[in-house]
Design an enzyme around this catalytic site. Structure first.
Site, PDB file in Angstrom:
ATOM      1  N   ASP A 329      -0.439 -45.339  -0.967  1.00 16.31           N
ATOM      2  CA  ASP A 329       0.825 -46.064  -0.939  1.00 16.31           C
ATOM      3  C   ASP A 329       1.889 -45.127  -0.367  1.00 16.31           C
ATOM      4  O   ASP A 329       1.684 -43.910  -0.284  1.00 16.31           O
ATOM      5  CB  ASP A 329       1.178 -46.507  -2.351  1.00 16.31           C
ATOM      6  N   THR A 331       5.878 -45.645  -0.879  1.00 14.47           N
ATOM      7  CA  THR A 331       7.028 -45.494  -1.755  1.00 14.47           C
ATOM      8  C   THR A 331       6.591 -45.044  -3.147  1.00 14.47           C
ATOM      9  O   THR A 331       5.781 -45.688  -3.794  1.00 14.47           O
ATOM     10  CB  THR A 331       7.796 -46.827  -1.865  1.00 14.47           C
ATOM     11  N   GLU A 434      21.905 -47.004   3.304  1.00 14.72           N
ATOM     12  CA  GLU A 434      23.329 -47.310   3.214  1.00 14.72           C
ATOM     13  C   GLU A 434      23.947 -46.676   1.982  1.00 14.72           C
ATOM     14  O   GLU A 434      25.056 -46.155   2.018  1.00 14.72           O
ATOM     15  CB  GLU A 434      23.532 -48.835   3.189  1.00 14.72           C
ATOM     16  N   GLY A 613       3.843 -51.820   1.549  1.00 10.24           N
ATOM     17  CA  GLY A 613       4.538 -53.092   1.696  1.00 10.24           C
ATOM     18  C   GLY A 613       5.867 -52.948   2.393  1.00 10.24           C
ATOM     19  O   GLY A 613       6.585 -53.922   2.590  1.00 10.24           O
TER      20      GLY A 613
END
Length: 1120
Positions: A329, A331, A434, A613
């Site tokens: 994976d 993250t 952000e 994902g």
């Protein structure tokens, strides 16, 4: 009237009435209980026995015995059709149709890390009509399925029908954020939820050695049967020709066929030591011991979270030494999902590096370097760290360019600010990029405080200023930028823009050419360090021009035809001739040691595939950051087609580019395993290094049965494969595809519930205890806190475990085959009478005392090289991938060695004692003395084991020489007068040991036999190491030549020189600016429902929900 039994068997659609349990229960929908354990009280015994009898030897042991004499986890009491209430930060326990929330316009904010690994907030919105209703609503929707990105259904209320899609649904696994409360109707519960539909089933995992052992045990059974048949036939022949001569000693069986039949079964019992039950017992002890080594390893302990490594199974240790493919994976596994503002370029000057005043060189940032002091700013985030003091000095000196830079970061975004108490600001950003930029501006004195649909309020160096927000030119995948148009308190109009460098550069004023050259150099430096970059620009606007542009913008925004094209044209018009301010560089923080670990694993010939994902651009950025993808690669193929034909063509084009001469039908080889003949995709040679990036839509086509081989073949030719935007089920399908067609051992590693399916599917599942919960850990075989521990788990513990197990099996088969073959040779000299060549006491103690401890000591403590050298030379791992230490060939070599040793062990003593006499003139070849000969010589297996020992410890010395000493102690004890008097029948060999050992020819025979057994092994190993040394031979020779201790693991900082740059905006969602300007994004105080619902609290999983019982209405929610 519905036929409920047929409806239950084949569900086509789902009908639900709110809070009507009697109606809903008639359809027999699944309850909200799920099962995560392998067993329940009824299936434990049969399933466990089934698992045990996967080992064919266990069935054999059961037959021989006859011949000789987790808890089910339950969630709360939730059923389909119930209306439940969730509160902020609570886990969504079932798939819900969103009815209403505490936020304006029924918005809710959710975190979907458990589903797709993304921690940025996502917005869901209920229908406006569901905020004011009673129980009289009915939903008709699709049946349970595993599609996380799709939902279709209709809502019927007051004779009106409303369309439902994925935006109205909260899936199990989400977490409610920044929303005081929400109400939802349960659509799917328990195993029917989309998350559970994506979870794979728990399977019994067995190592490749276990599977090979089944084949070998079948061969051994055949060999045992063959030997027993030969001896039974020999008995029949002997009875016919010579049996009558021995009637005085042994009553003769007149029926020779029956005599042969009895002899067959007698030898089955006598020769059963060829597969002793102690073999499997010893294997489990070895695995248990090696599991404890993993648990006790301090180098895999994470002090910050107090998390040690844990071996959650004791049956897969040696499989860790054979891994060829790792599926990871992204993250939370490779990254911390934490964005940090590291560097920037403002008006041609670079900030962020710490410069040594004496040498002028850039220093590596360590804990000793003092960070910037932000105490002048009462609203600064204490977690933010920056080390270049010159930037904060520029802010304090009020340099216009520096102020303009941070003013843009504070204004040009879609972040939401929440101030729970004075000065305690919490930013909620749709993308972590952000959030990092706005936080940076906050710490440098430009604090974003709040927003409304018309204004943005920031605090500039302690002075609060409110800017009028006139327009947001939103991001999309084509624009790759976003802009805002604001009017400052003095009435000046400005456009602020940020985006990808290539896009912004095309729209700059020609006067920026010099600054652009310098900024480009800085961007190259930032990109070379793996940082994510974007460029900032601004433009002052004329009031008259903007008024006219705004009118055209409004007309285009309400146009019914070609709206997007008209808006894009207007955006292009106003976003030109901008002035360059600078550039930012953000680090998507990798976990500690990720790049070094990947480099080490690559040297060990382990291929790493990233299954995430996350979005394609984000996945690519991480691939480059951790050196999975490199600029030096010949090519990185992007497969992003939307049709099966295009996907197939892109895969084929990539394969032909890597290997133009590849043939279509010669890449499959048959592999016969227990009668099955699966196809195996063989490795193909490729000149150069390539990478492959494929998105979820294309992967769905690539995994179809008619295209899976094309995808696998192309992917296996690449050095690195990244699959992005994949569902949990697709992760498992990729793993299963590699398992099915590649003769390789796979490992899957992840930290969230979306990784559970691939963790279960892989041969080895590793869970990381991270920020996404414990679901991955609970489903894993091994767990720890950081990805970097994987290299120690594989290259040290895995390699040692595999090496030790292989040495154990080779030695165990050798000593037991030799022990058994001696019986076979002796049969030809005892009339095939099933007489044993050893006494009963020795047979009992042979595997239990005399030879058990030395081999256990070797299997628990042996090391060819220590941990430091194992990490220094990852190439030592490669032989395990190729099964070089134990295979069918190695087994046959072991059997031949045993056959030779048994001939030496039997015939050398036989020849030496044949027709001999003792010193006192008595016969020296009686049965008791002959038995003692073999018993003594057989114990020499333990010293011979010393040839295989690479690491002599106190324990190994004690076991090897202690076992030999125990033979003499127990033998002299059992052959004493005292025990003979107590039980004459059991201890009939009185005085044999003493009488034999005082004869010199006995010792000479023992020495000669030992030398003849060992000499071929020593000679073979010597010549082989000289002619064709293995990597182990080379490393061990080098270690012996060096006097220094083992090297400490190196923690070098890996850098990547690249011209490739990326912008944060790729992880930004299209259309998010519309929420800001519409006001739906903003929080306002909302009244809670006037009718207090009845609460049912359940402490399971720390979830507190409210079930609204039938008859209770939900009052209208007033927003103002």
């Amino acid at each position: 009237k519905c036929n409920f039994s047929l409806y239950f068997l084949l569900e086509v659609e789902r009908k639900i009435r709110a809070n009507d349990r009697e109606y809903n229960s008639s359809f027999k929908y699944a309850t909200n209980s799920i099962k995560t354990s392998k067993y329940n009280p009824f299936t434990f015994l049969p399933l466990n026995l089934f698992e045990q009898f996967q080992r064919i030897a266990n069935a054999y042991f059961l037959f021989l015995l006859i011949l000789q004499v987790c808890k089910i986890q339950k969630w709360m009491n939730v059923q389909v059709g119930d209306i439940i209430k969730l509160e902020n930060n609570q886990f969504v326990t079932a798939d819900l149709f969103l009815l209403s929330s505490s936020e304006p316009l029924n918005l809710v904010y959710i975190e979907t890390a458990e589903l797709d690994g993304e921690t940025n907030l996502k917005v869901k919105q209920a229908l406006t009509v569901t905020g004011d209703m009673r129980d009289s609503l009915e939903v008709c929707c699709e049946p349970p399925n595993n599609r996380l990105d799709r939902f279709t259904g209709t809502l019927t209320f007051d004779s009106q029908k409303y369309s439902l899609d994925n935006e109205r649904v909260l899936l199990r696994g989400c977490t409610l954020r920044n929303t005081d409360w929400c109400f939802g109707l349960v659509l799917f519960a328990g195993p029917e939820t989309k998350l559970m539909q994506n979870c794979g089933k728990s399977t019994f995992k067995r190592t490749s050695i276990d599977r090979l052992m089944n084949v070998l045990v079948l061969f051994i059974f055949g060999l045992l049967a063959l030997m027993c048949i030969i001896l039974a036939v020999g008995n029949g022949i002997w009875e016919n020709h010579a049996g009558s001569k021995f009637n005085a000693f042994l009553p003769r069986e007149e029926n020779t066929v029956f005599s042969a039949f009895l002899t067959f079964w007698s030898y089955i019992i006598i020769l059963n030591t060829v597969v002793p039950i102690s073999l499997y017992v010893s294997m489990e002890v070895i695995r248990l011991g090696n599991s404890y080594y993993i648990n006790w390893d301090r180098t895999m302990y994470h002090a910050r979270t107090d998390t040690p490594a844990e071996a959650r199974t004791t049956t897969l240790n040696e499989e860790l030494g054979q891994i060829k493919y790792i599926f990871s994976d992204k993250t939370g596994t490779l990254t911390q999902n934490i964005m940090t503002f590291n560097k920037c370029s403002i008006n041609g000057k670079s900030y962020g590096d710490v410069i040594d005043h004496y040498s002028g060189q850039s220093l590596e940032i360590t804990e000793e370097i003092t960070p910037v002091d932000f105490s002048f700013n009462r609203l600064a985030d204490p977690k933010f760290l920056f080390y270049d003091h010159s930037l904060v000095e520029g802010v304090k000196l009020e340099l216009p360019d520096v102020h303009a830079f941070f003013r843009l970061l504070a204004l040009c975004h879609t972040v939401m600010a929440e101030e729970k108490r004075e000065g305690d600001l919490v930013y909620q950003a749709q993308s972590p990029d952000e959030g990092a930029l706005v936080t940076a501006a906050r710490n440098f004195g430009f604090v974003f405080r709040s927003r409304s649909p018309e204004t943005v309020t920031i605090e500039e160096m302690g002075i609060q200023r409110s800017y009028e927000m006139l327009a947001i030119l939103d991001f999309n995948n084509v624009r790759k930028r976003m802009s805002v148009i604001v009017r400052n308190p003095e009435g000046k109009l400005s456009l602020y823009c940020k985006g990808a460098d290539t896009i912004i550069y095309e729209r700059l004023h020609p006067s920026c050419s010099e600054v652009m050259k310098v900024t480009t150099e800085h961007l190259n430096e930032f990109a070379g360090e793996g940082l994510r970059t974007l460029v900032l620009a601004y433009k002052d606007l004329d009031e008259e021009y903007f008024s006219e542009w705004k009118q055209r913008h409004h007309e285009s925004n309400v146009a019914l035809e070609y709206r997007e094209e008209k808006l894009e044209k207007l955006y292009e018009e106003i976003e030109k001739d901008m002035m360059l301010i600078g550039a930012t560089a953000i680090e998507d923080k990798l976990q500690d040691g990720v790049a070094q670990t990947i480099e080490q694993l690559a040297k060990a010939e382990i291929k790493i595939w990233v299954l995430t994902g996350d979005k394609q651009e984000t996945a690519e950025n991480i691939g480059y950051s951790c050196n999975l993808l490199r600029e030096e690669m010949n090519d990185v193929f992007i497969v992003a087609a939307n049709s099966p034909e295009e996907v197939r063509q892109e895969l084929r084009d990539a394969r032909l580019k890597m290997c133009p001469d590849t043939e279509q039908d010669k890449f499959l080889i048959p592999e016969i395993i227990l009668g099955n003949i699966p196809k195996v995709v063989q490795d193909e040679n490729v000149n150069g290094e390539y990478g492959l990036v494929i998105n979820g839509h294309s992967l769905a086509f690539a995994l179809e049965s008619n295209m899976e081989l094309e995808f696998l073949r192309t992917a296996c030719m690449c050095k690195t494969v990244i699959c992005c935007r994949v569902t949990p089920l697709q992760k498992a399908q990729v793993v299963e595809l590699v398992k099915k067609y590649k003769k390789a051992v796979t490992l899957a590693i992840g930290d969230g519930a979306n990784d559970v399916s691939m963790i279960k599917a892989a041969h080895i599942g590793v869970g990381i205890s991270g920020q996404e919960g414990m679901q991955a850990v609970l489903s894993s075989d091994f767990s720890f806190a950081q990805f970097r521990f994987l290299q120690h788990l594989l290259l040290v513990h895995g390699r040692w475990s595999y090496l030790r197990m292989c040495k154990f099996l080779r030695y165990f088969f050798y000593k037991n085959f030799t022990f058994t073959f001696v019986h076979f040779w002796y049969a030809f000299f005892c009339g095939f009478s099933a007489q044993t060549v050893y006494d009963e006491g020795f047979i009992t103690l042979y595997n239990l005392v005399y030879t058990a401890l030395p081999v256990l000591g070797m299997s628990l403590f042996d090391q060819d090289v220590n941990a430091g050298w194992s990490l220094e030379y990852p190439q030592l791992y490669v032989p395990g991938q190729l099964s070089q230490y134990f295979s069918k060939r190695a087994f046959m070599m072991c059997a031949l060695h045993s056959w030779y040793s048994s001939l030496v062990l039997f015939f050398v003593p036989y020849a030496a004692t044949y027709d001999t006499a003792r010193d006192d003139g008595k016969d020296g070849a009686d049965y008791q003395s002959f038995m003692f000969y073999f018993s003594l010589i057989s114990t020499l297996y333990s010293p011979q084991l010393g040839l295989d020992l690479s690491y002599w410890t106190v324990v190994n010395n004690l076991f090897v020489w202690g076992s030999l000493g125990m033979f003499f102690i127990l033998t002299f004890t059992m052959y004493t007068d005292g025990l003979f008097r107590l039980r004459p029948s059991s201890f009939a060999f009185i005085g044999t040991a003493r009488n034999c050992l005082n004869q010199p020819n006995v010792w000479l025979t023992v020495a000669l036999t030992a030398i003849l057994c060992v000499l071929p092994v020593v000679a073979y190993r010597f010549f082989y190491s000289q002619i064709s040394p293995t990597i182990n031979d080379k490393v061990r020779y080098k270690v012996c030549q060096m006097k220094e201790p083992a090297p400490r693991p190196r923690r070098t900082k890996l850098t990547r020189r690249s011209t490739r740059r990326s912008g944060y905006a790729f992880s930004h969602a299209h259309g998010y600016g519309d929420l800001v300007t519409s006001g739906r994004f903003l929080r306002r105080h909302a009244l809670t429902p006037s009718t207090g619902p009845k609460k049912y609290l359940n402490t399971s999983d720390n979830i507190c929900s409210t079930i609204i019982p039938p008859g209770h209405e939900i009052s209208k929610i007033n927003w103002f």
